[in-house]
Design an enzyme around this catalytic site. Structure first.
Site, PDB file in Angstrom:
ATOM      1  N   TYR A   1      -0.261 -17.021 -40.551  1.00 35.81           N
ATOM      2  CA  TYR A   1      -0.850 -16.860 -38.987  1.00 35.81           C
ATOM      3  C   TYR A   1      -2.065 -17.363 -38.731  1.00 35.81           C
ATOM      4  O   TYR A   1      -2.728 -17.457 -39.553  1.00 35.81           O
ATOM      5  CB  TYR A   1      -1.640 -14.974 -39.289  1.00 35.81           C
ATOM      6  CG  TYR A   1      -2.768 -14.729 -38.263  1.00 35.81           C
ATOM      7  CD1 TYR A   1      -1.818 -14.960 -36.928  1.00 35.81           C
ATOM      8  CD2 TYR A   1      -3.838 -14.401 -38.318  1.00 35.81           C
ATOM      9  CE1 TYR A   1      -2.403 -14.647 -35.596  1.00 35.81           C
ATOM     10  CE2 TYR A   1      -3.903 -13.977 -37.262  1.00 35.81           C
ATOM     11  CZ  TYR A   1      -3.912 -14.445 -35.911  1.00 35.81           C
ATOM     12  OH  TYR A   1      -5.027 -13.565 -34.540  1.00 35.81           O
TER      13      TYR A   1
ATOM     14  N   SER B   1      -0.153 -23.961 -50.242  1.00 38.60           N
ATOM     15  CA  SER B   1       0.307 -22.404 -50.114  1.00 38.60           C
ATOM     16  C   SER B   1      -0.662 -21.108 -50.289  1.00 38.60           C
ATOM     17  O   SER B   1      -1.400 -20.660 -51.238  1.00 38.60           O
ATOM     18  CB  SER B   1       1.077 -21.694 -50.435  1.00 38.60           C
ATOM     19  OG  SER B   1       2.062 -22.853 -50.277  1.00 38.60           O
TER      20      SER B   1
ATOM     21  N   TYR C   1     -11.150 -12.037 -37.527  1.00 38.29           N
ATOM     22  CA  TYR C   1     -11.228 -11.249 -36.904  1.00 38.29           C
ATOM     23  C   TYR C   1     -12.191 -10.016 -38.430  1.00 38.29           C
ATOM     24  O   TYR C   1     -11.648  -9.978 -39.106  1.00 38.29           O
ATOM     25  CB  TYR C   1     -10.448 -10.255 -36.817  1.00 38.29           C
ATOM     26  CG  TYR C   1     -10.845  -8.943 -35.654  1.00 38.29           C
ATOM     27  CD1 TYR C   1     -11.919  -8.880 -35.308  1.00 38.29           C
ATOM     28  CD2 TYR C   1      -9.961  -7.873 -36.041  1.00 38.29           C
ATOM     29  CE1 TYR C   1     -12.183  -7.412 -34.166  1.00 38.29           C
ATOM     30  CE2 TYR C   1     -10.363  -6.436 -35.438  1.00 38.29           C
ATOM     31  CZ  TYR C   1     -11.658  -6.495 -34.598  1.00 38.29           C
ATOM     32  OH  TYR C   1     -11.771  -5.886 -33.271  1.00 38.29           O
TER      33      TYR C   1
ATOM     34  N   ARG D   1       1.979 -17.324 -29.510  1.00 36.69           N
ATOM     35  CA  ARG D   1       1.237 -16.133 -28.662  1.00 36.69           C
ATOM     36  C   ARG D   1       0.297 -16.661 -27.578  1.00 36.69           C
ATOM     37  O   ARG D   1       0.352 -17.293 -27.800  1.00 36.69           O
ATOM     38  CB  ARG D   1       0.104 -15.250 -28.856  1.00 36.69           C
ATOM     39  CG  ARG D   1       0.992 -14.100 -29.709  1.00 36.69           C
ATOM     40  CD  ARG D   1       0.352 -12.812 -31.215  1.00 36.69           C
ATOM     41  NE  ARG D   1      -0.924 -12.037 -30.070  1.00 36.69           N
ATOM     42  CZ  ARG D   1      -1.405 -11.729 -30.774  1.00 36.69           C
ATOM     43  NH1 ARG D   1      -2.199 -11.520 -31.887  1.00 36.69           N
ATOM     44  NH2 ARG D   1      -2.616 -11.688 -30.017  1.00 36.69           N
TER      45      ARG D   1
ATOM     46  N   GLY E   1       5.781  -5.843  -0.657  1.00 30.21           N
ATOM     47  CA  GLY E   1       5.749  -6.383  -2.054  1.00 30.21           C
ATOM     48  C   GLY E   1       6.405  -5.920  -2.692  1.00 30.21           C
ATOM     49  O   GLY E   1       6.238  -6.143  -4.397  1.00 30.21           O
ATOM     50  N   ASP E   2       7.602  -4.955  -2.621  1.00 27.90           N
ATOM     51  CA  ASP E   2       8.174  -4.676  -3.205  1.00 27.90           C
ATOM     52  C   ASP E   2       9.380  -5.532  -3.011  1.00 27.90           C
ATOM     53  O   ASP E   2      11.291  -4.951  -3.890  1.00 27.90           O
ATOM     54  CB  ASP E   2       8.799  -2.689  -3.569  1.00 27.90           C
ATOM     55  CG  ASP E   2       9.599  -2.557  -1.410  1.00 27.90           C
ATOM     56  OD1 ASP E   2       8.978  -4.058  -0.990  1.00 27.90           O
ATOM     57  OD2 ASP E   2       9.168  -1.426  -1.495  1.00 27.90           O
TER      58      ASP E   2
ATOM     59  N   ALA F   1       1.042  -1.418  -0.097  1.00 29.38           N
ATOM     60  CA  ALA F   1      -0.202   0.168   0.438  1.00 29.38           C
ATOM     61  C   ALA F   1       0.759   1.308   0.003  1.00 29.38           C
ATOM     62  O   ALA F   1       0.165   2.212  -0.166  1.00 29.38           O
ATOM     63  CB  ALA F   1      -0.888  -0.096   1.201  1.00 29.38           C
TER      64      ALA F   1
ATOM     65  N   ARG G   1       9.563   6.931  -5.665  1.00 26.85           N
ATOM     66  CA  ARG G   1      10.841   6.798  -6.526  1.00 26.85           C
ATOM     67  C   ARG G   1      10.734   5.876  -7.827  1.00 26.85           C
ATOM     68  O   ARG G   1      11.753   6.400  -8.378  1.00 26.85           O
ATOM     69  CB  ARG G   1      11.578   6.576  -5.124  1.00 26.85           C
ATOM     70  CG  ARG G   1      12.351   8.138  -4.762  1.00 26.85           C
ATOM     71  CD  ARG G   1      13.063   7.117  -3.391  1.00 26.85           C
ATOM     72  NE  ARG G   1      13.120   6.291  -2.897  1.00 26.85           N
ATOM     73  CZ  ARG G   1      13.859   5.627  -1.647  1.00 26.85           C
ATOM     74  NH1 ARG G   1      15.338   5.223  -2.450  1.00 26.85           N
ATOM     75  NH2 ARG G   1      13.723   4.743  -1.455  1.00 26.85           N
TER      76      ARG G   1
END
Ligand code: UD1
Ligand code: MG
Length: 453
Positions: free
Chosen positions: A348, A387, A369, A315, A104-105, A10, A15
């Site tokens: 693709y 192809s 898409y 991906r 957390g850091d 938190a 910095r």
């Protein structure tokens, strides 16, 4: 003894000079916070509570993304580490056992160190992780009496003699949940910063006969990230560790310095990783698979005997079965490739299922898409996609079906069928020669040279 984990996240992190919360900066492809949480996994925590600032939805989301069991507690204002621990109290309702507090850091606390802390709980009510830094700077100092920790003094309050102590507080602490919460609730903000210091629980405990002790760790483990420069140092350390671990576990990697790992990269024994490969988060490569140079992988699974690259991109959602080949300039996204399927050049494949032993010809594209929605493509086992086929999804190619090179496929192709979807070729005898003669004659009439267009 069960263990619960409280991860403090938190703080402001000013910095970093960034709009993004400090703990969300990426280390090994994952938020710094994810490293801290997963460090705590070494003690198999029964509960995980991440303390965040008000409105830090993105930090909460990252916590849940990297630990689906994580509860998120909000600290209403950054009033100090004891105040932050108390913010986690409601999330631990009904829990009995030990609590480990991490920052957390601080990404590199090792499993061995945490196990040593858990073991030390047998001899003390409170266990604090200490270290002896090369430069003690402004860390809190551990004031010992024999092998007992008497109190922790923050740098701002420390006397000259206390500042000369070399033993410092990492901030990591472990105690019984009730003891921790009761002592934290007794902490007062009567100090230079006007904050509720968690470190005060040691002296408060001592006054009640609760002993505290110190476990030591190397300074490298307590490295906290406050600036972008420290983040770079941490990244270097992280990559070195991952490379070393991969080599030790039997991965063949001839140029490890050129391979980039993520927090959760899993490479099987006898997997090969050629030079210049980047692993984003969520990659598993099984034994004997080969990732060739200049490939980029994230969120994918590569099975035994598969070959990826050179110059391939996998991906999220790419799932390659055994013996699949994905070659140069092929991108795979959210697609399952069945055993022995091959897409070797310039393709693709997105939102698709490709059957076993199917062959995807060079230049094939799944047109997934339509500008608004994504659609799926199904390619059957043993299919042969010619192809430069454009597969306009939703569409399916049956088992053992073929498409002719250069086809734009908009309708389903049944099993065993051959689909040709391109203009029929016309061939005119002698036309090329006659055309050239006419052009050359026109040039001569203009007086030679290459004319302006
Ligand atoms: C703290 C310790 C210090 C120790 C040092 C090690 C205290 C009082 N001091 O000091 O003894 O040597 O860490 O790095 O604990 N946080 C919150 N809410 C708050 C304040 C802090 O969640 O209100 C979180 C921060 O995000 C951070 C951690 O707690 O992750 C530590 O806070 P920080 O302000 O860095 O403490 P230090 O002053 O460095
Ligand atoms: Mg700090």
């Amino acid at each position: 003894m069960p263990v619960a984990l409280i991860v403090l996240a938190a703080g402001q992190g000013t910095r970093m000079n960034s709009d993004r919360p400090k703990v969300l900066h990426l280390l090994g492809g994952a938020p710094i916070l994810a490293h801290a949480i997963r460090a705590g996994w070494a003690l198999e925590p029964e509960r995980v509570v991440v303390v965040v600032a008000p409105g830090a939805e993105d930090v909460a989301a990252a916590a849940r993304a990297w630990d689906e069991t994580a509860a998120v507690a909000v600290q209403q204002a950054p009033r100090g580490t004891a105040h932050a621990v108390l913010a986690a109290r409601p999330a631990l309702a009904g829990y009995a056992g030990d609590v480990l507090v991490l920052y957390g850091d601080t990404p590199f606390i090792s499993p061995e160190t945490l196990q040593a802390m858990a073991a030390a709980r047998a001899r003390a009510g409170i266990v604090v992780l200490g270290f002896q830094p090369a430069d003690p700077a402004r860390y809190g100092r551990l004031v010992m009496r024999g092998d007992r920790l008497e109190r922790i003094v923050e740098w701002a309050e420390a006397s000259q003699a206390e500042r000369a102590l070399g033993l410092c507080n990492s901030g990591v602490v472990m105690a019984d949940a009730d003891v921790l919460m009761q002592l934290a609730a007794e902490v007062r903000a009567d100090n230079a910063k006007g904050e509720f210091y968690l470190t005060d629980i040691v002296a408060l405990g001592a006054a009640r006969g609760i002993a505290a002790t110190v476990v030591l760790c190397p300074e490298s483990e307590t490295l906290g990230i406050n600036t972008r420069e420290e983040l770079l140092v941490a990244e270097r350390i992280f990559q070195e560790r991952m490379r070393g671990a991969a080599l030790a576990s039997g991965v063949a990697m001839p140029a490890p310095d050129t391979v980039v790992f993520a927090l959760d990269t899993h490479l099987g024994r006898e997997a090969t990783v050629e030079p210049y490969v980047v692993f984003g988060p969520g990659v598993t490569v099984e034994s004997g698979a080969r990732i060739r140079s200049f490939s980029h992988l994230e969120g994918c699974h590569v099975s035994r005997g598969a070959v990826v690259g050179p110059f391939a991109r996998l991906r999220p959602g790419a799932e390659l079965a055994e013996e699949v080949h994905v070659g140069n300039f092929v991108e795979i996204k959210n697609a399952i490739l069945g055993e022995g399927a091959k897409a070797n050049h310039l393709s693709y494949i997105g939102d698709a299922e490709v059957g076993a032993k199917a062959n995807i010809g060079a230049g094939t594209i799944t047109c997934n898409y339509d500008g608004v929605f994504k659609h799926r493509t199904r390619i059957g086992a043993g299919a042969f996609v010619g192809s430069n086929t454009a597969l306009v999804a939703p569409v399916s190619i049956g088992d053992a079906a073929m498409t002719a090179a250069g086809s734009t496929i908009t309708a389903d192709v049944p099993a065993g069928a051959l689909a040709i979807a391109r203009a029929r070729q016309e061939t005119r005898a002698g036309l090329a020669r006659r055309l050239m003669e006419r052009l050359r004659a026109a040039r001569a009439a203009r007086g030679g040279g290459v004319g302006e267009t």
